[in-house]
Design an enzyme around this catalytic site. Structure first.
Site, PDB file in Angstrom:
ATOM      1  N   ASN A  34       0.710  -1.344  -0.291  1.00 15.09           N
ATOM      2  CA  ASN A  34       0.076   0.251   0.401  1.00 15.09           C
ATOM      3  C   ASN A  34       0.431   0.969   0.042  1.00 15.09           C
ATOM      4  O   ASN A  34       0.223   2.403  -0.014  1.00 15.09           O
ATOM      5  CB  ASN A  34      -0.504   0.045   1.093  1.00 15.09           C
ATOM      6  N   CYS A  35       2.011   1.155  -0.137  1.00 10.91           N
ATOM      7  CA  CYS A  35       2.949   2.350   0.127  1.00 10.91           C
ATOM      8  C   CYS A  35       2.981   3.089  -1.384  1.00 10.91           C
ATOM      9  O   CYS A  35       3.043   2.335  -2.192  1.00 10.91           O
ATOM     10  CB  CYS A  35       4.793   2.238   0.533  1.00 10.91           C
ATOM     11  N   ASP A  36       3.170   3.840  -1.674  1.00 12.04           N
ATOM     12  CA  ASP A  36       2.443   5.050  -2.908  1.00 12.04           C
ATOM     13  C   ASP A  36       4.097   4.969  -3.592  1.00 12.04           C
ATOM     14  O   ASP A  36       3.738   4.840  -5.038  1.00 12.04           O
ATOM     15  CB  ASP A  36       2.376   6.599  -2.913  1.00 12.04           C
ATOM     16  N   LYS A  78       3.980   0.579  -4.953  1.00 12.96           N
ATOM     17  CA  LYS A  78       3.529   1.256  -6.182  1.00 12.96           C
ATOM     18  C   LYS A  78       3.435   1.900  -7.163  1.00 12.96           C
ATOM     19  O   LYS A  78       4.132   0.722  -8.203  1.00 12.96           O
ATOM     20  CB  LYS A  78       1.950   2.224  -5.637  1.00 12.96           C
TER      21      LYS A  78
END
Length: 116
Positions: free
Chosen positions: A10-12, A15
């Site tokens: 879920n870390c931008d 991603k």
């Protein structure tokens, strides 16, 4: 070529790195720190190669929420223990491409790394 991307899904920034690798057609394995854990020997190798100062994300929420006594007098041993206990404190992503490590994501850096 063996490519492993370490991080949290879920870390931008993770991603972005995963999307870049996918778009560039670079086969890779994703290792989720939270789901798959983190091996002390592997983290030790990263610290030896990159330095704990580069790996420990002092700007992140997880580190900032620590009591002051845990943040004081940091050295490689204390930093390693913190990162093993809470892998979210590791700057992300960590990329291992054929044994060559890098931390973080910048498209230009990935482009240069995988050129040719």
């Amino acid at each position: 070529m063996s490519v492993i991307l370490y991080g949290i899904p879920n870390c931008d920034t993770v991603k972005k790195a995963r999307r870049w690798l996918d778009d560039a057609g670079i086969a890779h394995q994703f290792h989720d720190f939270r789901k798959n854990g983190l091996d002390a020997d592997l983290l030790g190798r990263w610290i030896d190669e990159l330095g704990w100062e580069k790996l420990l994300n002092k700007a992140g929420t997880t580190f900032r929420k620590l009591p002051d006594d845990q943040k004081a007098d940091l050295d490689a041993s204390k930093a390693k223990a913190l990162m093993l206990d809470q892998p979210a404190m590791i700057k992300r992503p960590v990329l291992d491409a054929n044994g060559s490590l890098s931390v973080g994501f910048k498209a230009d850096d990935y482009q240069a790394r995988f050129a040719g």
